[in-house]
Write a protein that holds these residues in place. Sequence first.
Motif, PDB file in Angstrom:
ATOM      1  N   LEU A 265       0.822  -1.217   0.000  1.00 27.38           N
ATOM      2  CA  LEU A 265       0.000   0.000   0.000  1.00 27.38           C
ATOM      3  C   LEU A 265       0.856   1.268   0.000  1.00 27.38           C
ATOM      4  O   LEU A 265       0.376   2.345  -0.333  1.00 27.38           O
ATOM      5  CB  LEU A 265      -0.909   0.002   1.231  1.00 27.38           C
ATOM      6  CG  LEU A 265      -1.899  -1.168   1.325  1.00 27.38           C
ATOM      7  CD1 LEU A 265      -2.493  -1.267   2.719  1.00 27.38           C
ATOM      8  CD2 LEU A 265      -3.003  -1.029   0.281  1.00 27.38           C
ATOM      9  N   TRP A 295      -5.706  -0.475  -2.133  1.00 25.93           N
ATOM     10  CA  TRP A 295      -6.298   0.433  -1.144  1.00 25.93           C
ATOM     11  C   TRP A 295      -7.814   0.430  -1.279  1.00 25.93           C
ATOM     12  O   TRP A 295      -8.545   0.359  -0.280  1.00 25.93           O
ATOM     13  CB  TRP A 295      -5.734   1.857  -1.292  1.00 25.93           C
ATOM     14  CG  TRP A 295      -6.307   2.754  -0.249  1.00 25.93           C
ATOM     15  CD1 TRP A 295      -7.390   3.571  -0.389  1.00 25.93           C
ATOM     16  CD2 TRP A 295      -5.889   2.855   1.115  1.00 25.93           C
ATOM     17  NE1 TRP A 295      -7.668   4.200   0.812  1.00 25.93           N
ATOM     18  CE2 TRP A 295      -6.769   3.778   1.736  1.00 25.93           C
ATOM     19  CE3 TRP A 295      -4.862   2.264   1.859  1.00 25.93           C
ATOM     20  CZ2 TRP A 295      -6.639   4.117   3.094  1.00 25.93           C
ATOM     21  CZ3 TRP A 295      -4.735   2.610   3.199  1.00 25.93           C
ATOM     22  CH2 TRP A 295      -5.624   3.522   3.799  1.00 25.93           C
ATOM     23  N   LEU A 343      -0.986   6.523   5.615  1.00 25.80           N
ATOM     24  CA  LEU A 343      -1.865   6.382   4.449  1.00 25.80           C
ATOM     25  C   LEU A 343      -3.296   6.784   4.784  1.00 25.80           C
ATOM     26  O   LEU A 343      -3.957   7.493   4.023  1.00 25.80           O
ATOM     27  CB  LEU A 343      -1.854   4.931   3.964  1.00 25.80           C
ATOM     28  CG  LEU A 343      -0.490   4.383   3.553  1.00 25.80           C
ATOM     29  CD1 LEU A 343      -0.559   2.874   3.374  1.00 25.80           C
ATOM     30  CD2 LEU A 343      -0.027   5.050   2.273  1.00 25.80           C
ATOM     31  N   SER A 344      -3.784   6.326   5.949  1.00 28.18           N
ATOM     32  CA  SER A 344      -5.185   6.588   6.318  1.00 28.18           C
ATOM     33  C   SER A 344      -5.416   8.069   6.536  1.00 28.18           C
ATOM     34  O   SER A 344      -6.419   8.629   6.103  1.00 28.18           O
ATOM     35  CB  SER A 344      -5.544   5.861   7.622  1.00 28.18           C
ATOM     36  OG  SER A 344      -5.329   4.488   7.505  1.00 28.18           O
TER      37      SER A 344
END
Length: 454
Positions: A265, A295, A343-344
């Motif tokens: 990811l 993702w 990433l989130s």
Amino acid sequence: MIVRSRRIVLPDGVRPATIHIQDGTITRIGPYEDWSDNNDSYDAGDLVVSPGIVDTHVHINEPGRTDWEGFDTATRAAAAGGVTTVVDMPLNSVPATTTAAALEAKRTAARGQCHVDVAFWGGVVPGNAAHLDELVEAGVRGFKCFLVPSGVDEFPAVYESDLRAALPIIAARGVPLLVHAESPGLINPQSNPKSDIRDPKYASYLATRPPEAEVEAIRTTVRLAREFGARVHIVHVASAEAADEVARAKADGVAITAETCPHYLTFAAEDVPDGATEFKCAPPIREARHRAALWSALTRGTLDLVATDHSPAPPALKCPGDFMKAWGGIASLELSLAAMWSLSRDRSAGLSGPRGGAESPALHTLARWVSEAPAKLAGLDDRKGRVAAGYDADLVVWDPDVEWTVDSSRLQQRHKVTPYAGRRLVGRVQTTFLRGTPVWRDGRLVAAGSGRLL
Ligand SMILES: [Zn+2]
């Protein structure tokens, strides 16, 4: 003992609350004001309190390849990263965990040197079907097999005939079969470390292990899962096409779950420098379009969880400059929370509303991916993976706003090689609680040997 924070990640959302703990177990969740100042209490203020991470894909390698990684260093790295339970893979240790005696050898090696809780997967290899019942009775949480050579001789790949012998037993026991899903017929054998070809180009390695190999292996797994009524789990899904195949099987009602890893990811093949073998793993890190598809598969629920596939090796075996010969494995056990939060958070940044409001769904979803769903896969969801009454008080207290640069020399894993070296990440662990006891605080292990063998 009470832990409180304005941001506790609970099963039904993120909110101010108190966590009441007795003998290592959460007895109840109370309102934020339900608090008394005493020596045992811990006020986390604005820091986030999440359920401890459950990493179901970790290669500890001890006994037998303890010079690669071991229980002490791996569980230290876990504690540092907010990981309170690891489930050890059955291979790369010697013996491999394919008999109850081998599991006992592993437990003997682990005793006294685990700083977080450790559970074990057993292995399915050709000819060991007669050992599977005893392994379940001895406590393995399920089984792992390879459809393609694993990289170590003592853990051979299975043929369909081996799975036909194993699956009736696994189905009857109700435990999952974890599958390394790549089909050998579609893989170029030059990708094997035993190859004589020298090649520094990442593109050469990438081309040896195409997405079609994942797809074909998932199809075989799904067909057998359906025939035998067994639960299957696809480890480290690395391509858009593989995720689509999992989605189709789920839509057809197959008992299938799947994971991906932070590195699939985070990174993309286009950015992997030639010669940089710290990025080598199998299946490989693919092009950016796969990263985007993975993702979206994760956010849609096609992929159930994220695990690291922490699989370190001594630097010499990573053969810098030679992608064909290098050991395939990425070490990142300590970094999964920060890698996934980076990433989130980026993806929730576009949401409107006050900052905390935008972050809350992302924090909640992250806990599902790295704690709740992995605990369920390993059959530990009656005590791990949630901040709720009756559960172990395994907690990670962390600051979601701290940006930092990974200094690999400061990682706790035995060997410091990692593709995250020098990378900017967001989110830093402050304290890790294991069954109510702080085991890691402010960069130090503060309670050695508190881990249990599950
Ligand atoms: Zn693995």
